[in-house]
Design a protein around this motif. Structure first.
Motif, PDB file in Angstrom:
ATOM      1  N   SER A 231       4.241 -32.052 -39.809  1.00  0.00           N
ATOM      2  CA  SER A 231       4.452 -30.897 -40.364  1.00  0.00           C
ATOM      3  C   SER A 231       4.083 -29.952 -40.765  1.00  0.00           C
ATOM      4  O   SER A 231       2.430 -30.028 -39.966  1.00  0.00           O
ATOM      5  CB  SER A 231       5.345 -30.791 -41.413  1.00  0.00           C
ATOM      6  OG  SER A 231       4.848 -31.302 -42.789  1.00  0.00           O
ATOM      7  N   ALA A 383       4.444 -24.742 -33.940  1.00  0.00           N
ATOM      8  CA  ALA A 383       4.775 -24.606 -35.161  1.00  0.00           C
ATOM      9  C   ALA A 383       4.637 -23.729 -35.918  1.00  0.00           C
ATOM     10  O   ALA A 383       5.484 -23.311 -36.942  1.00  0.00           O
ATOM     11  CB  ALA A 383       5.428 -26.511 -35.104  1.00  0.00           C
ATOM     12  N   ILE A 394       7.951 -25.847 -40.551  1.00  0.00           N
ATOM     13  CA  ILE A 394       7.801 -26.478 -39.547  1.00  0.00           C
ATOM     14  C   ILE A 394       7.786 -28.356 -39.080  1.00  0.00           C
ATOM     15  O   ILE A 394       6.953 -28.215 -39.093  1.00  0.00           O
ATOM     16  CB  ILE A 394       8.120 -25.630 -38.324  1.00  0.00           C
ATOM     17  CG1 ILE A 394       7.997 -24.150 -38.199  1.00  0.00           C
ATOM     18  CG2 ILE A 394       7.952 -26.309 -37.102  1.00  0.00           C
ATOM     19  CD1 ILE A 394       9.752 -23.924 -38.648  1.00  0.00           C
ATOM     20  N   LEU A 396       8.095 -31.862 -37.058  1.00  0.00           N
ATOM     21  CA  LEU A 396       7.607 -32.126 -35.594  1.00  0.00           C
ATOM     22  C   LEU A 396       8.736 -32.926 -34.963  1.00  0.00           C
ATOM     23  O   LEU A 396       8.939 -34.281 -36.110  1.00  0.00           O
ATOM     24  CB  LEU A 396       6.035 -32.099 -34.926  1.00  0.00           C
ATOM     25  CG  LEU A 396       5.325 -30.758 -36.137  1.00  0.00           C
ATOM     26  CD1 LEU A 396       3.853 -31.416 -35.125  1.00  0.00           C
ATOM     27  CD2 LEU A 396       6.118 -29.844 -35.285  1.00  0.00           C
TER      28      LEU A 396
END
Length: 396
Positions: A231, A383, A394, A396
């Motif tokens: 993330s 991201a 965000i 991944l």
């Protein structure tokens, strides 16, 4: 020997910024100078430069004749220029039509143009080197990855820090430190660079794509066999660039990335900060990182190598000839050992070898920063932009 097309004629290629010689540490440029020397060494054949405005080449030829020739009197700085006249956003296509398949194309243009130019070059049968960031989105990355594989061509990211002997040794050390725990990286450029990048800063790309790409790639390379990003959350500082450029532009961007170690499941964190509002200092670009694994740590200040030079002309500077050595030796260029040069030479040699042994591509995709092994870099950078735009973490 292999022919080369350079797409882009800015500071990193020629040493020119705006209407004059760059005031950075790259006043002689990196790419064109390196290729001129490689041509003298018999590694490169014809050299083509593609820009957009034919009038710009008058300034480039003048700069090469006046400045490069004063340092290296015997260096051949000739090249084929595109467009030959007028203005064209697609002058590089003229050059592609003049080149044999299997030649080299190097792309040093604004970030948002990388994808289309790289795609056109691959479709023309060329090996391609792209300045970081390779592309801006995962979708673009995967499309180029598919095309390069289909064509059997080398598509490589130009991340010269991988060729820095100290950074490369740090990566080897990191891989002996067990699981990944923490990394902090910082890279900056002076606010004068906002003038250099005024045409695209805050419009088509940002400082995280431009600078954080370096240390994110280094971390992805170091831990690729034992950790993965899961993330990203991004934060930004503002107030300087927006006033200077009169539009919304982040001054400084920080990406915080959560990682997961593959075998143990233990979590790690990396924090990557990039800025382009630094004041003038003894170096053009501050660049450093700290890494901690479960059994060891590394701390590197790449900007300061313990080598200081002071002159009446420029005052005190911290020198880094390990990147590019511009000081001539007996009237000749002597920077072949610089990691900026070696990054370019590695791509040229690898492309030339592939024309003789296409099966080497699989090995290059394991050892070099190619489209095949840099997907996580693109994912993290994209991201980060999404996190800023959407104000959330965000995954991944």
């Amino acid at each position: 020997m292999i022919d080369v097309l350079i797409v882009g004629i800015g500071e990193y290629v020629t040493g020119l910024s705006g209407e004059g010689v760059a005031k950075s540490d790259k006043s002689f440029g990196v790419i064109a100078l390196s290729l001129f020397d490689m041509r003298e060494r018999g590694l490169v054949g014809e050299i083509h430069l593609a820009g957009r405005d034919a009038k710009r080449f008058d300034l480039i030829w003048e700069h090469f004749d006046k400045n490069l020739k004063s340092a290296y009197p015997f260096l051949d700085t000739s090249f084929h220029a595109y467009p030959e006249e007028g203005y064209s956003d697609e002058a590089y296509k003229e050059a592609l039509n003049q080149m044999q398949e299997g030649s080299c194309v190097m792309i040093f243009t604004p970030d948002d143009t990388h994808f289309q130019i790289a795609k056109d070059a691959l479709e023309a049968g060329m090996h391609v080197l792209v300045a970081k960031p390779l592309v801006k989105t995962t979708t673009e990355h995967l499309e180029l990855q598919r095309l390069a594989k289909e064509k059997g061509l080398l598509l490589m990211l130009e991340v010269h820090k991988r060729f820095d002997p100290i950074y490369a040794d740090a990566v080897d050390q990191i891989r002996t430190f067990g699981d990944f725990s923490l990394m902090h990286s910082y890279m900056s450029q002076p606010k004068t660079q906002l003038d250099t990048f005024a045409s695209w800063a805050g419009i088509s790309s940002d400082i995280s794509y431009y600078l954080n790409a370096h240390h994110i790639d280094l971390l992805c390379w170091a831990v690729q066999d034992f950790a993965k990003p899961v993330s990203v959350v991004a934060t930004a500082s503002t107030g300087v660039a927006d006033k200077k450029l009169e539009r919304e532009v982040e001054d400084t961007i920080t990406l915080t990335v959560q990682w997961e170690n593959l075998q143990s499941g233990a979590l790690g964190t990396s924090v990557h900060t990039a800025s382009w509002i630094a004041p003038p200092s003894d170096v053009h670009s501050q660049q450093r990182f700290f890494y901690m694994g479960h059994t060891g740590e590394v701390n590197i200040d790449q900007a300061h190598r313990g080598y200081g030079i002071s002159t009446d002309r420029v005052g005190y500077k911290s020198a880094n000839p390990l990147f590019m050595k511009y000081t001539p030796r007996n009237g000749k260029f002597a920077g072949q050992q610089g990691y900026g040069y070696q990054s370019i030479e590695t791509f040229v040699r690898s492309s030339d070898e592939l024309s003789k042994e296409p099966t080497k591509l699989a090995a290059y995709n394991k050892t070099l920063p190619t489209i095949e092994n840099t997907l996580n870099v693109t994912k993290i950078l994209e991201a980060g932009r999404k996190s800023l735009d959407e104000g959330k973490v965000i995954f991944l």
